[in-house]
Design a protein around this motif. Structure first.
Motif, mmCIF file in Angstrom:
data_model
loop_
_atom_site.group_PDB
_atom_site.id
_atom_site.type_symbol
_atom_site.label_atom_id
_atom_site.label_comp_id
_atom_site.label_asym_id
_atom_site.label_seq_id
_atom_site.Cartn_x
_atom_site.Cartn_y
_atom_site.Cartn_z
ATOM 1 N N UNK A 1 -7.135 2.433 -6.600
ATOM 2 C CA UNK A 1 -6.990 3.253 -6.339
ATOM 3 C C UNK A 1 -6.708 4.352 -5.370
ATOM 4 N N UNK A 2 -6.583 3.778 -3.909
ATOM 5 C CA UNK A 2 -6.946 4.599 -2.631
ATOM 6 C C UNK A 2 -5.787 4.782 -2.968
ATOM 7 N N UNK A 3 -4.638 3.748 -2.771
ATOM 8 C CA UNK A 3 -2.801 4.133 -3.001
ATOM 9 C C UNK A 3 -2.349 5.063 -3.774
ATOM 10 N N UNK A 4 -2.764 4.962 -5.265
ATOM 11 C CA UNK A 4 -2.264 6.248 -6.180
ATOM 12 C C UNK A 4 -2.718 7.908 -5.600
ATOM 13 N N UNK A 5 -4.049 7.413 -5.078
ATOM 14 C CA UNK A 5 -4.452 8.710 -4.054
ATOM 15 C C UNK A 5 -4.097 9.504 -2.724
ATOM 16 N N UNK A 6 -3.298 8.326 -2.177
ATOM 17 C CA UNK A 6 -2.806 8.735 -1.849
ATOM 18 C C UNK A 6 -1.459 9.142 -1.964
ATOM 19 N N UNK B 1 -11.059 -20.465 2.923
ATOM 20 C CA UNK B 1 -10.506 -19.453 3.054
ATOM 21 C C UNK B 1 -10.420 -18.073 3.344
ATOM 22 N N UNK B 2 -9.554 -18.304 4.653
ATOM 23 C CA UNK B 2 -10.236 -17.244 5.536
ATOM 24 C C UNK B 2 -8.294 -15.931 5.653
ATOM 25 N N UNK B 3 -8.401 -14.919 5.726
ATOM 26 C CA UNK B 3 -7.691 -13.812 4.931
ATOM 27 C C UNK B 3 -8.227 -12.437 5.263
ATOM 28 N N UNK B 4 -7.310 -12.651 6.439
ATOM 29 C CA UNK B 4 -7.357 -11.295 7.450
ATOM 30 C C UNK B 4 -6.512 -10.357 7.625
ATOM 31 N N UNK B 5 -6.137 -9.981 6.969
ATOM 32 C CA UNK B 5 -5.284 -9.094 6.954
ATOM 33 C C UNK B 5 -5.368 -7.594 7.281
ATOM 34 N N UNK B 6 -4.358 -6.811 7.920
ATOM 35 C CA UNK B 6 -5.011 -5.338 8.687
ATOM 36 C C UNK B 6 -4.161 -4.839 7.879
ATOM 37 N N UNK B 7 -3.911 -5.024 6.753
ATOM 38 C CA UNK B 7 -2.839 -4.618 5.936
ATOM 39 C C UNK B 7 -2.976 -5.058 4.747
ATOM 40 N N UNK B 8 -3.254 -5.089 3.689
ATOM 41 C CA UNK B 8 -2.589 -5.663 2.223
ATOM 42 C C UNK B 8 -2.153 -5.172 1.049
ATOM 43 N N UNK B 9 -1.402 -5.302 0.351
ATOM 44 C CA UNK B 9 -1.160 -4.525 -1.239
ATOM 45 C C UNK B 9 -2.064 -5.438 -2.201
ATOM 46 N N UNK B 10 -1.865 -6.163 -1.664
ATOM 47 C CA UNK B 10 -3.181 -6.896 -3.083
ATOM 48 C C UNK B 10 -3.657 -8.366 -2.367
ATOM 49 N N UNK B 11 -2.754 -8.877 -2.219
ATOM 50 C CA UNK B 11 -3.497 -10.342 -1.501
ATOM 51 C C UNK B 11 -3.870 -11.414 -2.523
ATOM 52 N N UNK C 1 0.763 -0.985 -0.207
ATOM 53 C CA UNK C 1 0.082 0.362 -0.467
ATOM 54 C C UNK C 1 1.043 1.142 0.366
ATOM 55 N N UNK C 2 0.163 2.903 -0.930
ATOM 56 C CA UNK C 2 0.960 3.986 -0.328
ATOM 57 C C UNK C 2 0.237 4.211 0.928
ATOM 58 N N UNK C 3 0.647 4.621 1.965
ATOM 59 C CA UNK C 3 0.206 4.811 3.268
ATOM 60 C C UNK C 3 -0.280 6.648 2.669
ATOM 61 N N UNK C 4 -1.399 7.393 3.819
ATOM 62 C CA UNK C 4 -2.192 8.839 3.765
ATOM 63 C C UNK C 4 -0.983 9.281 4.412
ATOM 64 N N UNK C 5 -1.417 10.552 3.234
ATOM 65 C CA UNK C 5 -0.373 11.830 3.494
ATOM 66 C C UNK C 5 0.136 11.238 5.152
ATOM 67 N N UNK C 6 -1.146 11.939 5.741
ATOM 68 C CA UNK C 6 -1.317 11.962 7.294
ATOM 69 C C UNK C 6 0.563 11.039 7.539
ATOM 70 N N UNK C 7 0.158 9.797 7.519
ATOM 71 C CA UNK C 7 1.430 8.328 8.001
ATOM 72 C C UNK C 7 2.757 7.898 7.052
#
Ligand code: GDG
Length: 732
Positions: A197-202, A373-383, A166-172
């Motif tokens: 799109x969110x990553x691009x937006x950040x 399939x139980x996939x529970x990332x807290x953050x993941x670019x794609x998965x 991911x590309x994080x929010x500007x605040x991070x």
């Protein structure tokens, strides 16, 4: 012929040493498979770390020879560099921060130095193998500085960059001490790709706020070129997973692998047996403890599933030298032990936990056999695991429970979506997945399969390269419009040849740079000298044409021998005469508009109102970039409704919205000027949207020059106001 160079931290193969001999085995990652077809077909080369430390030159030579056969070239790293660059800056600074684990993020100058050095080594290795016109595709967060290092040394390379996380929010992102360097590094590319799109937006937001670049329709306007930002959700090698799953599942039971037979035995071991699967690297971003807690909660809430449902967790060891990963391992061990201790029976293990990696075929056995399939990332670019599970579910009787924090969740809308931090909800999601009808499961999986199959990894790679080619082609066309020394010479020749000449020059952004406070942008001595000389040239009409208010223009240039057009043409002062007002209009209209603008000033810190004879202007250059842009949109809508049936119009300039009496613009003003001053040579220079009126209205043979890389109808462009000043000096 131009060729492709791929650069990533790791190569698509792994070199190992057994019995004093080196050998290479292919690695099965998504990136490797995705680019393989390009790599093999295109006389391309892949540059990366071969995954092993070579201590002597002979070792290096031997490794190089082996991997060369696979069209790969090595960047050799020492233990110290791996510590600082890989375990350090990549995995203890960028990885946690980009995944929003701010508390794990280490800021360490030595890490940064190692990161910089290794990026330089990659850039050098690429440059040794690249020539003008070649395409370089740089991958991921380990190599963020490489694109610009390449651009500086070899400006004509086609450079693509793709971020897999991911590309994080500007605040991070803004927390990073090296934030500007990293953004500048990435912006060396022509095309920058993200999964969502969110990553691009950040990313765009950080570029605007930290570097101050303008972004127009997904293009970042740098001083000398445009960079395109786009979204390419990475796919998988669908065909490979599907065909392997078909082969695995159609094998007679007795011919199946031991693991497969064990799975069969488990599933047949009692009535209503179900297997829930999760596969990931043991990484804190993957939400493994949260998953275990949700599974425990599920067993507590729905005890009827005891002895019926097991969670098979394949966790692949990862970054074992980093402290947080060691702590996570302990945490997971304890949680697994706790659940098995509390709920396990003599013939049933609630959690089946593998801490290792498995061969591809075993992976497919798991994917194709698991009910859920139980996939529970807290953050993941794609998965990619989510997509692989769906592709391998050849009988379609599967359910995907997927964290909404993964990039994949944007594409896999038919999955059961969970917020992994909501343990209770995730436990209920497991129950829901177990109680779905066959029809519902099959329908959801089929829909997802269709989508993943269409946009597979080959399509992903080819779309990226296609877009890179399109971007660089557009840049070439754009570059052709840049004033070259030859064009400059031609314009100057034309100027010298013709009898009567007129030069229109906008002021802010054209002759002077922008300041936060517009009143600070007053002319400097260098500029006065230059304009004085130009105005003194024989048969030359120098016309400063600006949106500036008349009083400021008068204060700055009143005692100079220039023709002045202020407020877009509402006022003019020709040489030898006084200021003339274009037409007398009442200004009662301002009584209605002013309160609206004032309400925008109240709600948009940093913005201000300017009251000019024929217009009211709302300036927002000093406001927060995004808030300013949003309010500008709102303001235009509000005002448009208010000025219906009035002789007023709205002009959107550079960080200004101007409401003005209609029928006044720089184009009309310039045409009128030319009607009264016959000119054989006409040249105009301007930087913003309001100058487009000027460019449009001038005679076809006029030399029109835009300042900046944005879109324009002008014939040519220069990069900055400094280029304008240089150009004018050359005319003298
Ligand atoms: C990064 C981003 C993004 C896993 N265990 C075994 C094995 N695997 C393979 C899977 C899959 C890959 O590893 C894991 O890919 P993910 O996408 O799930 O996650 P990351 O490794 O974190 O990858 C991620 C990705 O880059 C691509 O852009 O999706 O968000 O973090 O392909 O199948 N393969 C084998 N044995 C295993 O035990 N053979």
């Amino acid at each position: 012929m131009s060729r492709l160079i791929i650069a990533s931290n790791r190569l698509p193969l792994k070199v190992e040493k057994h019995n004093n001999k080196y050998s290479a085995t292919a690695s099965a990652g998504g990136l490797a498979t995705g680019l393989k077809s390009y790599h093999k077909n295109n006389d391309s080369v892949w540059i990366g770390w071969p995954g092993i430390i070579a201590n002597s030159d002979t070792d290096k030579e031997e490794i190089t020879e082996i991997i060369k056969k696979e069209q790969c070239l090595p960047v050799f790293l020492t233990e110290a560099l791996i510590d600082g660059f890989y375990d350090g800056f990549s995995n203890a600074t960028l990885w946690p921060l980009f995944h929003y684990f701010v508390e794990y993020t280490r800021f360490n100058d030595q890490y940064w130095e190692a990161y910089y050095k290794v990026n330089q080594m990659f850039a050098e290795a690429i440059l040794e193998n690249a020539k003008d016109g070649d395409t370089v595709w740089v991958h991921d967060y380990q190599l963020l500085l490489v694109p610009n290092m390449l651009r500086e040394k070899c400006p004509n390379l086609k450079i693509g960059f793709f971020l897999h996380i991911p590309f994080p929010s500007y605040e991070v992102f803004r927390i990073l001490p090296w934030r500007e360097e990293l953004l500048t590094g990435i912006l060396g590319a022509d095309l920058i790709g993200f999964h969502t799109y969110d990553y691009a937006r950040h990313f765009n937001s950080s570029v605007k706020r930290l570097l101050g670049h303008e972004i127009e329709f997904s293009n970042v306007n740098l001083d000398n070129r445009q960079v395109h930002i786009d979204v390419f959700p990475m796919g998988i090698d669908y065909e490979k997973f599907e065909s392997c799953a078909l082969a695995v599942q159609s094998k007679p039971i007795q011919e199946r692998s031991k693991q497969h037979q064990d799975i069969d035995r488990f599933l047949l071991g009692g009535p209503d047996r179900h297997l829930i699967l999760s596969i990931d690297r043991l990484d804190y971003s993957k939400g493994i403890p949260e998953r275990l807690k949700a599974f425990k909660c599920f067993l507590q809430k729905y005890p009827e599933y005891i002895e019926k449902v097991s969670l098979l967790m394949l966790t692949v060891p990862s970054r074992t030298d980093v402290e947080e990963y060691q702590n996570l391992k302990t945490e997971v061990d304890v949680l697994v032990g706790g659940i098995n201790g509390e709920f396990g029976t003599l013939n049933w293990n609630p959690v089946i936990y593998f801490y290792r990696s498995l061969p591809f075929e075993n992976l497919i056995e798991l994917y194709s056999s698991a009910d859920i399939a139980l996939l529970t990332p807290l953050r993941d670019g794609m998965n990619l695991v989510a997509k692989e599970y769906i592709a391998s579910k050849v009988n379609q009787k599967g359910v995907l429970i997927l964290s909404e924090m993964t990039g994949a969740s944007k594409e896999l809308g038919e999955a059961i979506s969970v917020n992994p931090n909501n343990i209770n909800y995730t436990a209920d999601a497991i129950y829901r997945a177990l109680t779905l009808s066959d029809e519902e499961r099959i329908r959801a999986v089929k829909t997802m399969q269709k989508r993943i199959k269409r946009y597979d990894v080959h399509k992903w790679a080819s779309e990226f390269i296609k877009s890179l080619n399109k971007t660089t082609k557009k840049q070439e066309e754009h570059k052709a419009r840049k004033i070259s020394p030859k064009i400059k010479e031609l314009i100057i020749f034309d100027y010298k040849k013709e009898k009567q000449k007129t030069i229109f020059l906008d002021y802010d952004g054209t002759l002077q740079r922008f300041f936060n406070n517009p009143q600070d942008a007053k002319p400097d001595e260098e500029l006065y000298k230059l304009l004085d000389k130009l105005a003194a040239k024989e048969n030359t009409n120098l016309v400063l044409i600006s949106g500036r208010d008349k009083d400021t223009f008068d204060k700055w240039f009143g005692n100079r021998k220039y023709n002045l057009i202020a407020e877009h043409g509402a006022w003019k002062r020709e040489l030898g005469s006084d200021w003339i007002e274009r037409k007398a209009v009442h200004d009662e209209w301002k009584d209605n508009i002013l309160p609206v603008l004032e309400s925008y000033v109240d709600r948009t810190p940093g913005s201000l109102i300017e009251n000019k004879t024929y217009s009211l202007v709302w300036h927002y250059r000093k406001s927060d970039i995004e808030l300013g842009a949003l309010r500008a949109l709102e303001l235009v809508t509000d005002i448009s409704n208010l000025i219906i049936n009035q002789d007023l119009e709205i002009l959107e300039g550079s960080k200004v919205i101007e409401i003005k009496v209609a029928g006044i613009n720089k184009g009309i003003a310039a045409s009128e000027y030319l009607m009264n001053h016959k000119s054989d040579f006409v040249m105009a220079m301007g930087d913003d949207w309001t100058d487009e009126f000027l460019f449009k209205e001038l005679p076809a043979k006029a030399h029109t020059i835009k300042v900046g890389t944005g879109n324009s109808v002008a014939k040519y462009y220069v990069n900055t106001y400094r280029d304008v000043r240089n150009f004018l000096s050359d005319i003298l």
